[in-house]
Enzyme design. Structure first.
Site, PDB file in Angstrom:
ATOM      1  N   GLY A   2      31.456  16.210 127.200  1.00 20.11           N
ATOM      2  CA  GLY A   2      30.260  16.803 126.608  1.00 20.11           C
ATOM      3  C   GLY A   2      29.026  15.990 126.925  1.00 20.11           C
ATOM      4  O   GLY A   2      29.098  14.863 127.422  1.00 20.11           O
ATOM      5  N   GLY A   4      24.607  15.504 125.542  1.00 19.80           N
ATOM      6  CA  GLY A   4      23.587  15.822 124.556  1.00 19.80           C
ATOM      7  C   GLY A   4      22.287  15.142 124.898  1.00 19.80           C
ATOM      8  O   GLY A   4      22.095  14.650 126.012  1.00 19.80           O
ATOM      9  N   MET A   6      21.120  12.332 123.957  1.00 16.60           N
ATOM     10  CA  MET A   6      21.138  10.886 124.090  1.00 16.60           C
ATOM     11  C   MET A   6      22.086  10.374 125.165  1.00 16.60           C
ATOM     12  O   MET A   6      22.012   9.220 125.556  1.00 16.60           O
ATOM     13  CB  MET A   6      21.498  10.242 122.750  1.00 16.60           C
ATOM     14  CG  MET A   6      20.411  10.372 121.717  1.00 16.60           C
ATOM     15  SD  MET A   6      20.825   9.563 120.166  1.00 16.60           S
ATOM     16  CE  MET A   6      22.075  10.654 119.531  1.00 16.60           C
ATOM     17  N   VAL A   9      29.500  12.107 127.487  1.00 14.39           N
ATOM     18  CA  VAL A   9      30.804  11.526 127.186  1.00 14.39           C
ATOM     19  C   VAL A   9      31.798  12.010 128.228  1.00 14.39           C
ATOM     20  O   VAL A   9      31.886  13.201 128.513  1.00 14.39           O
ATOM     21  CB  VAL A   9      31.293  11.929 125.774  1.00 14.39           C
ATOM     22  CG1 VAL A   9      32.628  11.252 125.463  1.00 14.39           C
ATOM     23  CG2 VAL A   9      30.252  11.555 124.728  1.00 14.39           C
ATOM     24  N   TYR A  74      39.903   7.962 122.299  1.00 20.70           N
ATOM     25  CA  TYR A  74      39.834   9.393 122.565  1.00 20.70           C
ATOM     26  C   TYR A  74      40.587  10.145 121.479  1.00 20.70           C
ATOM     27  O   TYR A  74      41.744   9.832 121.180  1.00 20.70           O
ATOM     28  CB  TYR A  74      40.434   9.717 123.924  1.00 20.70           C
ATOM     29  CG  TYR A  74      40.617  11.207 124.149  1.00 20.70           C
ATOM     30  CD1 TYR A  74      39.522  12.063 124.157  1.00 20.70           C
ATOM     31  CD2 TYR A  74      41.885  11.756 124.340  1.00 20.70           C
ATOM     32  CE1 TYR A  74      39.676  13.424 124.343  1.00 20.70           C
ATOM     33  CE2 TYR A  74      42.054  13.113 124.535  1.00 20.70           C
ATOM     34  CZ  TYR A  74      40.944  13.945 124.534  1.00 20.70           C
ATOM     35  OH  TYR A  74      41.099  15.291 124.719  1.00 20.70           O
ATOM     36  N   VAL A  75      39.924  11.116 120.869  1.00 23.85           N
ATOM     37  CA  VAL A  75      40.525  11.932 119.816  1.00 23.85           C
ATOM     38  C   VAL A  75      40.726  13.345 120.357  1.00 23.85           C
ATOM     39  O   VAL A  75      39.753  14.021 120.716  1.00 23.85           O
ATOM     40  CB  VAL A  75      39.638  11.967 118.552  1.00 23.85           C
ATOM     41  CG1 VAL A  75      40.271  12.849 117.486  1.00 23.85           C
ATOM     42  CG2 VAL A  75      39.414  10.560 118.020  1.00 23.85           C
ATOM     43  N   ASP A 126      22.699  10.139 112.951  1.00 23.82           N
ATOM     44  CA  ASP A 126      22.877  11.307 113.818  1.00 23.82           C
ATOM     45  C   ASP A 126      24.049  12.169 113.345  1.00 23.82           C
ATOM     46  O   ASP A 126      24.833  12.661 114.149  1.00 23.82           O
ATOM     47  CB  ASP A 126      23.098  10.850 115.267  1.00 23.82           C
ATOM     48  CG  ASP A 126      22.916  11.988 116.258  1.00 23.82           C
ATOM     49  OD1 ASP A 126      22.229  12.973 115.917  1.00 23.82           O
ATOM     50  OD2 ASP A 126      23.459  11.907 117.376  1.00 23.82           O
ATOM     51  N   ALA A 130      28.726  18.436 115.361  1.00 26.76           N
ATOM     52  CA  ALA A 130      29.219  18.048 116.686  1.00 26.76           C
ATOM     53  C   ALA A 130      29.736  16.616 116.705  1.00 26.76           C
ATOM     54  O   ALA A 130      30.478  16.240 117.622  1.00 26.76           O
ATOM     55  CB  ALA A 130      28.118  18.217 117.733  1.00 26.76           C
ATOM     56  N   ASP A 144      30.147   8.421 117.044  1.00 27.99           N
ATOM     57  CA  ASP A 144      28.754   8.072 117.358  1.00 27.99           C
ATOM     58  C   ASP A 144      28.028   7.356 116.234  1.00 27.99           C
ATOM     59  O   ASP A 144      26.829   7.566 116.025  1.00 27.99           O
ATOM     60  CB  ASP A 144      27.956   9.316 117.774  1.00 27.99           C
ATOM     61  CG  ASP A 144      28.338   9.778 119.182  1.00 27.99           C
ATOM     62  OD1 ASP A 144      29.184   9.120 119.796  1.00 27.99           O
ATOM     63  OD2 ASP A 144      27.780  10.769 119.645  1.00 27.99           O
TER      64      ASP A 144
END
Length: 273
Positions: A2, A4, A6, A9, A74-75, A126, A130, A144
């Protein structure tokens, strides 16, 4: 995985240990030594968070393009944002898996993790759907932590910062005021609104207009938007979304303490658009 406002990932292989991890790279490279030192200090502080509902940080560094990165566990699962989208679309499987009471159980897990971080003087800055993951075992994970603050160290403009998370940003973040635990409480209030009503408390066509709504317009009580929602939720959500930090719940624990009666009366409503 993903991207965004900032950073991005990526799913990568840790060849030293032989595991799959998530690597987040921040935008806007900067080689200034003082900035790098502050970045590393911040990640060390966030990396010290050991809580079952917080995704841990394994490592930090600078890549070949001069971008700061850190390595996280990692999830495997789906984000709360994806779940909400499925609920709004009328996905029967999602409604069966995430009835109203389960959504509030997720919210309470988030509040427990948030209180743990706040007790250690760490503010997320933040929080949004998401940044909440549910793994394959249905365990709730916040990701995050501290990233919004790290992004500010990169010298991002107000426009870039607002564009990242406009629907969940507190007025003091938009105006440049003091950021503390109550800033996260505002974001949690916006998330609770989304989980109950099906959409954030404010919506607009662009991030600047949305930011102005957060600063200047009072939210509509949830029960006024959904007649099937018990009015007992209204004072909890509205207090969390107060414009002035002093008018909000003082802590995540205080917000959690306001939930039990309302949770007992959780409505059997549907999150559809």
């Amino acid at each position: 995985l993903g991207a965004g406002g900032m950073g991005e990932v990526a799913l990568v292989e840790d060849r030293d240990i032989g595991r799959t991890v998530a690597v987040k790279r921040l935008l806007a490279p900067d080689q200034h030594p003082a900035l790098l030192a502050r970045f590393i200090d911040e990640v060390h502080m966030v990396g010290g968070l050991e809580h079952p509902n917080i995704v841990p940080i394994h490592d930090v560094g600078v890549d070949q393009d001069g971008r700061y990165f850190f390595v996280m566990k990692y999830v495997d699962g789906e984000t709360l944002e994806e779940i909400i989208h499925r609920l709004r679309a009328g996905d029967e499987e999602a409604h069966a898996k995430y009835p109203p009471r389960r959504r509030m159980e997720i919210f309470i897990s988030l509040l427990r993790a948030l209180q743990y971080a706040h007790d250690r003087k760490i503010v997320h800055r933040d929080l949004k759907p998401a940044n909440v993951l549910l793994d394959t075992a249905q365990r709730v994970k916040i990701i995050d932590f501290g990233l919004a603050r790290l992004a500010q160290l990169e010298g991002m403009t107000a426009t870039n910062l607002i564009a990242g998370t406009p629907a969940y940003m507190a007025p003091e973040q938009i105006r440049g005021g003091t950021i503390d635990a109550r800033t996260d409480i505002y974001a949690m209030g916006a998330m609770m609104h989304t989980m109950l009503v099906g959409r954030p408390p404010f919506e607009a066509d662009n991030p600047i207009a949305l930011a102005m709504l957060h600063c200047n317009r009072d939210p509509v009580p949830p029960s006024a938007q959904r007649p099937d929602l018990d009015p007992e939720w209204d004072p909890v959500v509205l207090r969390a979304l107060a414009k002035r930090p002093d008018d909000r719940f003082a802590s995540a624990a205080a917000l959690r303490g306001a939930l039990p009666t309302a949770l007992h009366e959780a409505p059997t409503m549907e999150l559809t658009s």
